[in-house]
Write a protein that holds these residues in place. Sequence first.
Motif, mmCIF file in Angstrom:
data_model
loop_
_atom_site.group_PDB
_atom_site.id
_atom_site.type_symbol
_atom_site.label_atom_id
_atom_site.label_comp_id
_atom_site.label_asym_id
_atom_site.label_seq_id
_atom_site.Cartn_x
_atom_site.Cartn_y
_atom_site.Cartn_z
ATOM 1 N N ASP A 1 0.806 -1.223 0.000
ATOM 2 C CA ASP A 1 0.000 0.000 0.000
ATOM 3 C C ASP A 1 0.842 1.278 0.000
ATOM 4 O OD1 ASP A 1 -2.196 -1.550 -0.107
ATOM 5 O OD2 ASP A 1 -3.109 -0.840 1.743
ATOM 6 N N ARG A 2 2.128 1.152 -0.239
ATOM 7 C CA ARG A 2 2.976 2.327 -0.443
ATOM 8 C C ARG A 2 3.414 2.374 -1.901
ATOM 9 N NH1 ARG A 2 4.772 5.328 3.711
ATOM 10 N NH2 ARG A 2 4.325 4.560 5.813
ATOM 11 N N LEU A 3 3.711 3.573 -2.367
ATOM 12 C CA LEU A 3 4.160 3.749 -3.740
ATOM 13 C C LEU A 3 5.677 3.768 -3.780
ATOM 14 C CD1 LEU A 3 1.651 6.508 -4.877
ATOM 15 C CD2 LEU A 3 1.475 4.039 -5.176
ATOM 16 N N ARG A 4 6.217 3.088 -4.758
ATOM 17 C CA ARG A 4 7.658 3.065 -4.984
ATOM 18 C C ARG A 4 7.946 3.513 -6.401
ATOM 19 N NH1 ARG A 4 9.966 3.173 -0.094
ATOM 20 N NH2 ARG A 4 9.116 1.534 1.279
ATOM 21 N N LEU A 5 9.056 4.210 -6.564
ATOM 22 C CA LEU A 5 9.488 4.653 -7.887
ATOM 23 C C LEU A 5 10.692 3.823 -8.305
ATOM 24 C CD1 LEU A 5 9.137 8.525 -7.559
ATOM 25 C CD2 LEU A 5 7.445 6.845 -8.341
ATOM 26 N N GLY A 6 10.491 2.987 -9.315
ATOM 27 C CA GLY A 6 11.555 2.101 -9.757
ATOM 28 C C GLY A 6 12.442 2.743 -10.799
ATOM 29 N N HIS A 7 13.725 2.421 -10.740
ATOM 30 C CA HIS A 7 14.678 2.930 -11.734
ATOM 31 C C HIS A 7 15.213 1.795 -12.590
ATOM 32 C CE1 HIS A 7 17.852 1.400 -9.086
ATOM 33 N NE2 HIS A 7 17.225 1.987 -8.096
ATOM 34 N N GLY A 8 14.455 0.689 -12.682
ATOM 35 C CA GLY A 8 14.841 -0.420 -13.542
ATOM 36 C C GLY A 8 14.823 -0.028 -15.009
ATOM 37 N N PRO A 9 15.255 -0.939 -15.881
ATOM 38 C CA PRO A 9 15.364 -0.624 -17.311
ATOM 39 C C PRO A 9 13.998 -0.423 -17.971
ATOM 40 C CG PRO A 9 15.794 -2.948 -16.927
ATOM 41 C CD PRO A 9 15.715 -2.307 -15.577
ATOM 42 N N ARG A 10 14.039 0.102 -19.177
ATOM 43 C CA ARG A 10 12.815 0.319 -19.942
ATOM 44 C C ARG A 10 12.109 -1.012 -20.231
ATOM 45 N NH1 ARG A 10 16.651 3.350 -22.461
ATOM 46 N NH2 ARG A 10 16.849 1.796 -24.109
ATOM 47 N N GLU A 11 10.803 -0.974 -20.266
ATOM 48 C CA GLU A 11 10.011 -2.103 -20.757
ATOM 49 C C GLU A 11 9.231 -1.629 -21.976
ATOM 50 O OE1 GLU A 11 7.962 -4.878 -18.527
ATOM 51 O OE2 GLU A 11 9.177 -4.687 -16.705
ATOM 52 N N VAL B 1 8.790 -7.523 -10.985
ATOM 53 C CA VAL B 1 8.620 -6.252 -10.279
ATOM 54 C C VAL B 1 9.927 -5.818 -9.620
ATOM 55 C CG1 VAL B 1 7.425 -5.114 -8.368
ATOM 56 C CG2 VAL B 1 6.146 -6.566 -9.949
ATOM 57 N N GLU B 2 10.661 -6.765 -9.084
ATOM 58 C CA GLU B 2 11.948 -6.429 -8.454
ATOM 59 C C GLU B 2 12.924 -5.858 -9.482
ATOM 60 O OE1 GLU B 2 14.537 -6.016 -5.190
ATOM 61 O OE2 GLU B 2 12.364 -6.249 -5.399
ATOM 62 N N ILE B 3 12.901 -6.383 -10.689
ATOM 63 C CA ILE B 3 13.756 -5.833 -11.749
ATOM 64 C C ILE B 3 13.348 -4.390 -12.052
ATOM 65 C CG2 ILE B 3 14.379 -6.000 -14.188
ATOM 66 C CD1 ILE B 3 14.111 -9.021 -13.917
ATOM 67 N N ALA B 4 12.037 -4.143 -12.152
ATOM 68 C CA ALA B 4 11.563 -2.781 -12.417
ATOM 69 C C ALA B 4 11.950 -1.824 -11.296
ATOM 70 C CB ALA B 4 10.046 -2.782 -12.616
ATOM 71 N N ARG B 5 12.015 -2.333 -10.067
ATOM 72 C CA ARG B 5 12.339 -1.480 -8.921
ATOM 73 C C ARG B 5 13.830 -1.208 -8.825
ATOM 74 N NH1 ARG B 5 13.688 -1.623 -3.502
ATOM 75 N NH2 ARG B 5 14.046 -3.868 -3.533
ATOM 76 N N ARG C 1 12.867 -10.948 -22.056
ATOM 77 C CA ARG C 1 13.619 -10.105 -21.132
ATOM 78 C C ARG C 1 15.083 -10.501 -21.211
ATOM 79 N NH1 ARG C 1 12.482 -6.776 -16.926
ATOM 80 N NH2 ARG C 1 10.344 -7.463 -16.559
ATOM 81 N N CYS C 2 15.989 -9.498 -21.184
ATOM 82 C CA CYS C 2 17.416 -9.789 -21.261
ATOM 83 C C CYS C 2 18.026 -9.813 -19.864
ATOM 84 C CB CYS C 2 18.132 -8.773 -22.145
ATOM 85 S SG CYS C 2 18.390 -7.159 -21.363
ATOM 86 N N HIS C 3 19.295 -10.189 -19.776
ATOM 87 C CA HIS C 3 19.940 -10.317 -18.469
ATOM 88 C C HIS C 3 20.151 -8.964 -17.799
ATOM 89 C CE1 HIS C 3 23.335 -9.262 -21.009
ATOM 90 N NE2 HIS C 3 24.064 -9.040 -19.934
ATOM 91 N N VAL C 4 20.103 -7.883 -18.581
ATOM 92 C CA VAL C 4 20.185 -6.540 -17.999
ATOM 93 C C VAL C 4 18.824 -6.119 -17.444
ATOM 94 C CG1 VAL C 4 20.616 -4.100 -18.539
ATOM 95 C CG2 VAL C 4 22.114 -5.872 -19.462
ATOM 96 N N GLY C 5 17.733 -6.660 -18.044
ATOM 97 C CA GLY C 5 16.395 -6.347 -17.565
ATOM 98 C C GLY C 5 15.468 -5.736 -18.592
#
Length: 335
Positions: A88-98, A204-208, A247-251
Motif C-alpha cells: 500500500d505504499r508507492l515506490r518509484l523504480g529505476h529499472g530498465p525500460r520495458e 517487479v523487483e527488476i523494475a524497482r 527479457r534480457c539479463h540486464v532487464g
Amino acid sequence: MANRDIVAIGTSAGGVKALIALAQNFPEQLSAAVLVTIHLPADAKSVLDEILTGAGPLPAHFAEDGETMRTGHIHIAPPGRHLLMEDDRLRLGHGPRENNVRPAIDPMLRSAAICCGPRLIGVVLTGTLGDGASGLWAVGACGGITVVQDPADAEFAQMPETALERVRADHVVGLADLPKLLARLVDQPAGLPVPVPDGLRFDVEIARTGRAAMHELDHHGRRSVLACPDCGGVMWEFDEGELLRFRCHVGHAYTAEMMTLALDENVRRAIASALRGFEERIALVEKLAEQSEHDARPSLAANWRQRAIEYRREIAVLEEALQRMDRAGSRVVAE
C-alpha cells in the motif's frame, strides 16, 4: 471484506485527453486510490498533475517514493521512473525500460496485482503498440478486475486491441461509460486472495532495482536465440497465457510485437549505416577517378568510375529494402 479500492490506469497516445475526460467525471467521494501511468518523455517537464487536478474533483500529483496511497487521489508516474506498489505504499523504480519506455504500464499493473490482488481494478486505455497487455494479464491472474477501453471508442485503438487479444477482459466499455463503471466497481467487495503466479515478483523487483540474475531468469523462462535490441545481451522467453514476452539479463523487456518493431529498427539503423558507407566510398572513388584523369591514366580512372556505378547499384538495393520494411510496418500498424 475490503472493497476494490485501487484503480490502476495505463495509457499512451491519446491518453491525456482520455484522462481529462475521466477526471472530469470521477465522483467527489471516490472510495479508491487511482494510479496512472502514461508514457512521458524523461527529459521534459510535465504539468499533467495540474491539468488533472483542474479538470475534476480529485487532486492529482506525481507520485513520490515511499508515500502512502490515498483514497480519492490520483497518483501519476513521474517521467523516467516506473510507478510501483509495495504494501500500500508507492515506490518509484529505476529499472530498465520495458517495451522501450519508462515509466511503463506493465510494471505498475504487475506490482499492484501482487500487492492488492482482488482489491485492484486494472484499466488499459487508448494507445499504440502493446504496453499494458502483460500487466493486465497479471491483474486477472491475481484476482483483480480487468477493464479495457472499447477499441472502436479509443483515439488510438492498438493498445486496447492488443490487450483484448491477450486477455479476456471483465469489462470493455467506451470512455463515456467508464467513470460510472469504476464508481460501481470500487464499491463492491473484493474477492478472496489468490496465489501470485510464478515470476511476477521477480519482474517487479527488476523494475524497482534494475537487477536481474541469470539463474533466476533461467528458473522463470527459457533462453532465446534472439539478442536484446537495446544492449545485445542474451534474452529469455516467458509465456503468459496467450502472450509471449522477452527479457534480457540486464532487464530490458519486450512483448513479442514490440520485439519485432525493435529488431526492425535495428535493421534500419544497420542499413542506414551501410548507406552512409557506400556514399563515402562513392565520394572517395570519384575523387580517385578525377586524380587519375589529372595524371593522364584514363584506364585507371574508368575503373574507379565503374566502382562508383556498382556502389550506386548497391545503394538502390538497400533503399528498396528500407522501403519494403516501411510498407510492411505500415500494414502492421493499420491491422
